[in-house]
Scaffold this motif. Sequence first.
Motif, PDB file in Angstrom:
ATOM      1  N   ILE A 155       0.841  -1.203   0.000  1.00 47.83           N
ATOM      2  CA  ILE A 155       0.000   0.000   0.000  1.00 47.83           C
ATOM      3  C   ILE A 155       0.875   1.252   0.000  1.00 47.83           C
ATOM      4  N   HIS A 156       0.582   2.147  -0.939  1.00 44.76           N
ATOM      5  CA  HIS A 156       1.179   3.476  -1.004  1.00 44.76           C
ATOM      6  C   HIS A 156       0.090   4.447  -0.542  1.00 44.76           C
ATOM      7  N   ALA A 157       0.237   4.981   0.660  1.00 42.32           N
ATOM      8  CA  ALA A 157      -0.784   5.852   1.247  1.00 42.32           C
ATOM      9  C   ALA A 157      -0.375   7.312   1.094  1.00 42.32           C
ATOM     10  N   TYR A 158      -1.298   8.121   0.605  1.00 42.65           N
ATOM     11  CA  TYR A 158      -1.040   9.546   0.376  1.00 42.65           C
ATOM     12  C   TYR A 158      -2.098  10.388   1.060  1.00 42.65           C
ATOM     13  N   GLU A 159      -1.692  11.606   1.418  1.00 42.64           N
ATOM     14  CA  GLU A 159      -2.640  12.597   1.913  1.00 42.64           C
ATOM     15  C   GLU A 159      -2.480  13.856   1.072  1.00 42.64           C
ATOM     16  N   LEU A 160      -3.546  14.608   0.965  1.00 41.45           N
ATOM     17  CA  LEU A 160      -3.531  15.805   0.131  1.00 41.45           C
ATOM     18  C   LEU A 160      -2.797  16.943   0.821  1.00 41.45           C
ATOM     19  N   ASP A 161      -1.816  17.491   0.146  1.00 40.90           N
ATOM     20  CA  ASP A 161      -1.166  18.730   0.574  1.00 40.90           C
ATOM     21  C   ASP A 161      -1.990  19.842  -0.066  1.00 40.90           C
ATOM     22  N   THR A 162      -2.865  20.437   0.714  1.00 34.71           N
ATOM     23  CA  THR A 162      -3.804  21.411   0.140  1.00 34.71           C
ATOM     24  C   THR A 162      -3.115  22.653  -0.399  1.00 34.71           C
ATOM     25  N   SER A 163      -1.989  23.044   0.185  1.00 34.11           N
ATOM     26  CA  SER A 163      -1.298  24.237  -0.318  1.00 34.11           C
ATOM     27  C   SER A 163      -0.655  23.985  -1.676  1.00 34.11           C
ATOM     28  N   ALA A 164      -0.190  22.760  -1.905  1.00 28.98           N
ATOM     29  CA  ALA A 164       0.438  22.411  -3.192  1.00 28.98           C
ATOM     30  C   ALA A 164      -0.568  21.816  -4.171  1.00 28.98           C
ATOM     31  N   GLY A 165      -1.726  21.365  -3.663  1.00 24.06           N
ATOM     32  CA  GLY A 165      -2.739  20.766  -4.532  1.00 24.06           C
ATOM     33  C   GLY A 165      -2.343  19.414  -5.088  1.00 24.06           C
ATOM     34  N   LYS A 166      -1.519  18.683  -4.320  1.00 22.86           N
ATOM     35  CA  LYS A 166      -1.116  17.353  -4.781  1.00 22.86           C
ATOM     36  C   LYS A 166      -0.948  16.434  -3.574  1.00 22.86           C
ATOM     37  N   TYR A 167      -0.850  15.141  -3.872  1.00 26.71           N
ATOM     38  CA  TYR A 167      -0.682  14.160  -2.805  1.00 26.71           C
ATOM     39  C   TYR A 167       0.777  14.027  -2.412  1.00 26.71           C
ATOM     40  N   VAL A 168       0.976  13.846  -1.114  1.00 26.50           N
ATOM     41  CA  VAL A 168       2.289  13.562  -0.558  1.00 26.50           C
ATOM     42  C   VAL A 168       2.164  12.285   0.268  1.00 26.50           C
ATOM     43  N   PRO A 169       3.260  11.545   0.425  1.00 27.01           N
ATOM     44  CA  PRO A 169       3.173  10.304   1.198  1.00 27.01           C
ATOM     45  C   PRO A 169       2.699  10.555   2.628  1.00 27.01           C
ATOM     46  N   ARG A 175       4.242  -2.990   3.350  1.00 31.63           N
ATOM     47  CA  ARG A 175       3.981  -4.391   3.011  1.00 31.63           C
ATOM     48  C   ARG A 175       3.547  -5.204   4.229  1.00 31.63           C
ATOM     49  N   GLU A 176       3.627  -4.615   5.410  1.00 34.04           N
ATOM     50  CA  GLU A 176       3.326  -5.349   6.641  1.00 34.04           C
ATOM     51  C   GLU A 176       2.039  -4.834   7.297  1.00 34.04           C
ATOM     52  N   ARG A 177       2.129  -3.683   7.947  1.00 35.00           N
ATOM     53  CA  ARG A 177       1.004  -3.114   8.683  1.00 35.00           C
ATOM     54  C   ARG A 177       0.967  -1.608   8.454  1.00 35.00           C
ATOM     55  N   LEU A 178      -0.121  -1.135   7.902  1.00 31.83           N
ATOM     56  CA  LEU A 178      -0.295   0.301   7.657  1.00 31.83           C
ATOM     57  C   LEU A 178      -1.113   0.894   8.798  1.00 31.83           C
ATOM     58  N   VAL A 179      -0.574   1.936   9.422  1.00 38.81           N
ATOM     59  CA  VAL A 179      -1.281   2.657  10.476  1.00 38.81           C
ATOM     60  C   VAL A 179      -1.293   4.123  10.071  1.00 38.81           C
ATOM     61  N   ASP A 181      -3.969   7.973   9.912  1.00 39.31           N
ATOM     62  CA  ASP A 181      -5.136   8.697  10.407  1.00 39.31           C
ATOM     63  C   ASP A 181      -5.873   9.287   9.214  1.00 39.31           C
ATOM     64  N   LEU A 182      -7.158   8.977   9.098  1.00 37.99           N
ATOM     65  CA  LEU A 182      -7.999   9.525   8.031  1.00 37.99           C
ATOM     66  C   LEU A 182      -9.050  10.469   8.621  1.00 37.99           C
ATOM     67  N   GLY A 183      -8.685  11.087   9.765  1.00 38.03           N
ATOM     68  CA  GLY A 183      -9.685  11.804  10.548  1.00 38.03           C
ATOM     69  C   GLY A 183     -10.241  10.852  11.585  1.00 38.03           C
ATOM     70  N   PHE A 184      -9.896   9.599  11.487  1.00 33.95           N
ATOM     71  CA  PHE A 184     -10.152   8.526  12.442  1.00 33.95           C
ATOM     72  C   PHE A 184      -9.024   7.510  12.240  1.00 33.95           C
ATOM     73  N   PRO A 185      -8.642   6.792  13.272  1.00 35.98           N
ATOM     74  CA  PRO A 185      -7.504   5.881  13.133  1.00 35.98           C
ATOM     75  C   PRO A 185      -7.840   4.673  12.263  1.00 35.98           C
ATOM     76  N   VAL A 186      -6.864   4.287  11.434  1.00 39.16           N
ATOM     77  CA  VAL A 186      -7.034   3.127  10.555  1.00 39.16           C
ATOM     78  C   VAL A 186      -5.774   2.271  10.648  1.00 39.16           C
ATOM     79  N   GLU A 187      -5.989   0.973  10.773  1.00 39.40           N
ATOM     80  CA  GLU A 187      -4.878   0.022  10.784  1.00 39.40           C
ATOM     81  C   GLU A 187      -5.227  -1.124   9.842  1.00 39.40           C
ATOM     82  N   VAL A 188      -4.317  -1.424   8.928  1.00 34.29           N
ATOM     83  CA  VAL A 188      -4.530  -2.484   7.940  1.00 34.29           C
ATOM     84  C   VAL A 188      -3.373  -3.476   8.001  1.00 34.29           C
ATOM     85  N   ASP A 189      -3.705  -4.736   8.207  1.00 33.19           N
ATOM     86  CA  ASP A 189      -2.717  -5.812   8.112  1.00 33.19           C
ATOM     87  C   ASP A 189      -2.534  -6.095   6.633  1.00 33.19           C
ATOM     88  N   VAL A 190      -1.530  -5.487   6.028  1.00 31.74           N
ATOM     89  CA  VAL A 190      -1.341  -5.561   4.577  1.00 31.74           C
ATOM     90  C   VAL A 190      -1.070  -7.001   4.136  1.00 31.74           C
TER      91      VAL A 190
END
Length: 195
Positions: A155-169, A175-179, A181-190
């Motif tokens: 998983i390649h997770a990105y969040e929006l950099d609103t000042s630049a108008g593009k996604y940043v990591p 490949r293991e466990r993604l943790v 925050d999407l405005g609420f906590p999220v954890e994925v066993d990849v």
Amino acid sequence: MTAELDLFYAPPHGGWTVDDLPAVARTTDRRFELLDGSIIVMSPQTVFHARVKRRLRDVLATQAPGGMDVELEMAVQITRKSAPEPDVLIYRDDYDDEEALISFEDVVLAVEIVSNESEERDRFTKAFRYAVAKIPYYWRIERYKDDDKRLRAEIHAYELDTSAGKYVPAAPPERERLVVDLGFPVEVDVKALYP
């Protein structure tokens, strides 16, 4: 079959719009999405794609707070000429059961699972469109082979950099466990997404 091919190869003057989607859907049983006024017919899914999509939806559905829903392949109206269908999405659930389009303003996360046929659209075109629409989070799921030559998800997770108008990591490729925050906590066993 000829009428179906004519439909996809002969767009109306100015291109297709979201208003045309119900008529297009009545002419084919194939999956498609609208990007920049063009109808994109999607190739059949692989087992990897279907399994990762379903498992990720199930994981996210247990973590999404009240008022949010997690769906597969719902059209997200970004403009009149673009309504892509993320493989998985989290959105504010204010929709009745007959709705066919989700407004980009209600989408919190759009996820694309990259396949051979969709590499450029998922990595570039859709990521750009989602950023322009200010969808706060975008994930791209890539395939790779582990040391035993087994297919796995990353998983390649990105969040929006609103000042630049593009996604940043939002995190390093995982490949293991993604943790995150999407405005609420999220954890994925990849590792559990595939096989």
